[in-house]
Design a protein around this motif. Structure first.
Motif, short mmCIF file in Angstrom:
data_model
loop_
_atom_site.label_atom_id
_atom_site.label_comp_id
_atom_site.label_asym_id
_atom_site.label_seq_id
_atom_site.Cartn_x
_atom_site.Cartn_y
_atom_site.Cartn_z
N LEU A 227 -3.38 2.93 -10.70
CA LEU A 227 -2.47 2.83 -9.55
C LEU A 227 -2.05 4.82 -10.63
CD1 LEU A 227 -0.96 3.39 -6.13
CD2 LEU A 227 0.56 1.78 -7.88
N GLY A 228 -1.67 4.25 -11.32
CA GLY A 228 -1.19 5.50 -12.26
C GLY A 228 -1.96 6.60 -12.37
N GLN A 229 -2.95 6.65 -12.25
CA GLN A 229 -3.98 7.51 -12.30
C GLN A 229 -3.77 8.28 -10.58
OE1 GLN A 229 -7.69 5.89 -14.12
NE2 GLN A 229 -6.76 5.56 -15.46
N GLN A 230 -3.75 7.80 -9.78
CA GLN A 230 -4.19 8.28 -8.56
C GLN A 230 -2.59 8.89 -7.95
OE1 GLN A 230 -5.02 5.34 -5.63
NE2 GLN A 230 -5.99 4.03 -6.96
N VAL A 231 -1.39 8.44 -8.61
CA VAL A 231 -0.31 9.06 -8.37
C VAL A 231 -0.23 10.46 -9.16
CG1 VAL A 231 2.29 8.99 -8.09
CG2 VAL A 231 0.89 7.08 -7.61
N VAL B 61 6.16 3.77 -14.70
CA VAL B 61 6.33 2.26 -14.28
C VAL B 61 5.02 1.44 -13.73
CG1 VAL B 61 8.31 1.62 -14.59
CG2 VAL B 61 7.58 2.65 -12.37
N LEU B 62 4.09 2.20 -13.47
CA LEU B 62 3.27 2.10 -12.69
C LEU B 62 1.42 1.47 -12.66
CD1 LEU B 62 2.98 4.86 -9.97
CD2 LEU B 62 3.56 2.60 -9.83
N PRO B 63 0.66 0.36 -12.31
CA PRO B 63 -0.19 0.10 -13.18
C PRO B 63 -0.93 1.07 -13.56
CG PRO B 63 -0.05 -1.61 -11.07
CD PRO B 63 1.56 -0.13 -11.26
N PHE C 10 8.17 -0.65 -5.42
CA PHE C 10 7.12 -0.38 -3.92
C PHE C 10 6.17 -0.53 -3.91
CE2 PHE C 10 10.50 3.37 -6.19
CZ PHE C 10 11.32 3.16 -4.53
N ASP C 11 5.51 -0.81 -3.12
CA ASP C 11 4.16 -1.10 -2.79
C ASP C 11 3.05 -0.36 -3.21
OD1 ASP C 11 3.34 0.46 -0.35
OD2 ASP C 11 4.25 -0.89 0.52
N GLU C 12 1.84 -0.30 -3.00
CA GLU C 12 0.98 1.02 -4.02
C GLU C 12 0.76 1.96 -2.33
OE1 GLU C 12 -3.24 0.05 -4.47
OE2 GLU C 12 -2.94 -1.70 -5.71
N GLU C 13 1.16 1.65 -0.91
CA GLU C 13 1.70 3.51 -0.11
C GLU C 13 2.51 3.64 -0.56
OE1 GLU C 13 0.39 1.07 3.39
OE2 GLU C 13 -1.88 1.24 3.65
#
Length: 316
Positions: A115-119, A110-112, A74-77
């Motif tokens: 990005l993991g903090q945003q999600v 598995v997210l960076p 997946f990309d970020e969006e």
């Protein structure tokens, strides 16, 4: 040059876009040779990805369905969209809570970090009002079986509610529609020779399915636009403490388009309709009827007529 693993992920991301790629186009995008592209495609196949290729001049690569579910990229969006969907789906579909929670946990692992903090911060809380318009959630099995019947063009046999002794009705299923918090089926009624909407949370499916049917075109070709014109969307008013109706001097097509969820519309002529709706109070129904900007008459029951008089006096 990127490492082999990074290059494979980049190749997979390109193929997951749904486009068909020529070998030279992939080679240019990855900044490698055609031979390296062919070798990387073979590596993806060994990992379980079904990469189809059309041979000959102008041959193209496309990602197809395989015998098992391989890892996804997946990309970020896309990651944010998946996180939102995983939290929202269990609110309207029964049986997905545990699976959705596991999938979200896997995604977060598995997210960076950024990005993991945003999600992780996308926490959705569902608040249910005492007289919430949203219906009970749909069983995931019903959603799956209806979707399968649509794909296979198989007639569905069903009853409304759990009355096993009731004779089964039939419908040719065409489209799943999510509207005003409801999961609905838009289908063709072969007995009544008309299009109809059915609430999935009210359906009890009978097995086996009926015969195959020829797929029909939705009038006008736009499912969303046509659905909003239906006079009856299969709603149930029983959860409202007050239920009433009145004649409104507006065309049924106009009322059906803008009426709140749970409204039933009966055409009485080109410029008038009987509207049946529910609310938490009689004054609530009277206010909703007034929102159609037309003469309201023949209200039932008496409590609704009294509410109309009370609101009129209050507004004066």
């Amino acid at each position: 040059m990127a490492t082999t693993s990074a290059r494979l992920l980049r190749l997979l991301s390109l193929l997951q876009s749904g486009d068909a790629w020529t070998g030279p186009a992939l080679a240019e995008a990855l900044r490698v040779s055609d031979r390296t592209v062919r070798r990387d495609v073979d590596a993806l196949r060994n990992l379980g990805y079904a990469v189809d290729v059309s041979r000959g001049p102008g041959g193209r690569y496309r990602l197809g369905p395989g015998p098992r579910l391989p890892p996804l990229v997946f990309d970020e969006e896309q990651a944010i969209a998946v996180a939102v969907a995983l939290q929202a789906a269990p609110r309207s579909i029964i049986g997905l809570d545990a699976a959705a929670a596991r999938a979200l946990e896997t995604l977060l692992q598995v997210l960076p970090p950024r990005l993991g903090q945003q999600v992780a911060g996308l926490t959705i809380t569902s608040v249910v009002n005492l007289w919430d318009l949203a219906p009970p959630p749909v069983d995931a099995v019903v959603l799956r079986d209806v979707s399968t019947a649509i794909h296979r063009t198989e007639t569905l046999r069903y009853t409304i509610g759990s009355a096993a002794a009731s004779p089964a009705s039939t419908v040719e299923p065409h489209h799943l529609v999510s509207w005003a918090g409801r999961w609905c089926l838009l289908g063709w009624n072969p007995t009544g020779r008309r299009w109809q909407a059915l609430r999935l949370d009210l359906l009890t499916l009978r097995t086996p399915n009926g015969p195959r049917f020829d797929r029909r075109m939705i009038p006008g070709g736009d499912v969303a636009a046509y659905f909003t014109t239906l006079f009856d969307r299969g709603d149930n008013l029983d959860h409202w403490p007050c239920q009433g109706s009145a004649v409104v001097d507006q065309p049924a097509e106009l009322i059906a388009r803008f009426a709140p969820g749970g409204t039933r519309v009966q055409p009485l002529g080109p410029t008038s309709s009987r509207v049946t709706m529910g609310a938490w109070s009689w004054n609530g129904i009277a206010s909703l009827l007034g929102s159609f900007d037309a003469v309201v008459r023949d209200a039932e029951p008496a409590a609704l007529r009294e509410a109309c008089r009370e609101l009129a006096a209050r507004y004066r």
